[in-house]
Design a protein around this motif. Structure first.
Motif, PDB file in Angstrom:
ATOM      1  N   GLU A 156      46.193  43.456  68.674  1.00 17.50           N
ATOM      2  CA  GLU A 156      47.364  44.293  68.418  1.00 17.50           C
ATOM      3  C   GLU A 156      46.960  45.663  67.899  1.00 17.50           C
ATOM      4  N   GLU A 209      51.846  36.893  66.148  1.00 22.41           N
ATOM      5  CA  GLU A 209      51.572  38.305  65.916  1.00 22.41           C
ATOM      6  C   GLU A 209      52.675  39.173  66.502  1.00 22.41           C
ATOM      7  N   VAL A 262      55.729  41.940  64.436  1.00 14.31           N
ATOM      8  CA  VAL A 262      55.872  43.378  64.670  1.00 14.31           C
ATOM      9  C   VAL A 262      57.346  43.687  64.927  1.00 14.31           C
TER      10      VAL A 262
END
Length: 305
Positions: free
Chosen positions: A48, A111, A115
């Protein structure tokens, strides 16, 4: 020139003598599912942070194609092999009512969910070969830097099942070799990074690497739709600090495969890469900016009515 090439060779030489015979722990699910990468949260976080986003031209190309072939309204876009959701979030900027990212890795989905993004974006844990959508329910399916790891026959069967009539498929990927530019030492930098990339692809890649190197020609040929096209040489040009280029190298699955096979050698390999880049550039600061250039390829296809 000899001295510059020796710097590149030394990066590979540092691991040759203690290289382990790599037995693929990449979990190929009875040849029925995609390769499984990014099983660790630390790897997903690296991906990421450092993975390069696609050029704006790629998304514009995809949306232009969808508008031409299907037209609005756009209800559902599905991003398969979404990883940490970078490409999924890019789709959210367009006129879809809902955008869903799908990935086989729980770490990647975690993940992605961590975000912040548009409220119309959500994520699902599922393999590319078993898409959890109703028949004829999806306007657009995308696969960003991921299709080369899928079981293509099964994936394309699912694409044909879930796409609406005139729905579209877009699979895109970057070419894994970069040109590096900095002052008058661009060629030396490119030589070093090419040696690094070649070593990682050769020793710790897989069948998917061949598809990347052919710029998705075989994938294009495999698509069953008559209405299809392959767009090559979509330029990607980015400036980044040396630290981020090394981080990018660390985040890719080939390096992570190396790391699992021989952690000590892999860590030394990365240190030598950074040292060589800085030495060629004549700087000690990893914050020094350089420019990277490569190309994207995009395969586009439209399901018939």
């Amino acid at each position: 020139m000899t001295q510059r090439l020796s710097k590149a060779k030394s990066i590979e030489k540092c691991v040759v003598q203690r290289r382990m015979k790599w037995r693929a722990d990449r979990m190929w699910c009875s040849r029925q599912m995609a390769y499984r990468f990014f099983e660790r949260n630390e790897h997903s976080s690296l991906y990421e942070k450092y993975m390069i986003r696609e050029p704006d031209e790629v998304m514009k190309l995809i949306l232009s194609y969808l508008e031409e072939k299907k037209g609005k309204p756009f209800q559902l876009a599905v991003d398969v092999g979404c990883g940490t959701g970078q490409s999924t979030r890019s789709l959210a900027a367009f006129d879809f009512q809902k955008v869903i990212g799908v990935d086989i890795s729980d770490a990647q989905i975690q993940e992605a969910c961590s975000v912040g993004s548009s409220p119309k974006v959500s994520y699902m844990l599922a393999p590319a070969e078993q898409l959890p959508f109703e028949d004829g329910s999806v306007d657009l399916i995308t696969a960003s830097v991921s299709a080369h790891w899928f079981n293509m026959e099964m994936f394309l069967s699912e694409v044909e099942r879930v796409l609406k009539p005139r729905g579209c498929l877009a699979m895109y990927c970057l070419y894994p070799f970069f040109d590096l530019h900095y002052k008058d030492c661009s060629k030396a930098l490119t030589d070093v990074f090419t040696e690094v990339t070649d070593f990682l692809l050769r020793e710790y890649g897989g069948e998917g690497v061949k598809l990347m190197l052919s710029e998705y020609k075989e994938i294009f040929d495999a698509v069953p739709f008559v209405d299809k096209t392959r767009v090559t040489k979509i330029l990607l040009k980015r400036s980044m600090p040396v630290a981020d280029l090394v981080g990018l190298c660390e985040s890719i699955c080939t390096y992570q495969n190396f790391l699992r096979a021989d952690r000590e050698a892999a860590e030394e390999f990365l240190q030598k890469l950074q040292h060589s880049l800085l030495e060629i550039m004549g700087t000690s600061s990893t914050a020094t900016q350089l420019e990277i250039c490569t190309n994207y390829v995009c395969v586009l296809a439209c399901k018939s009515v």
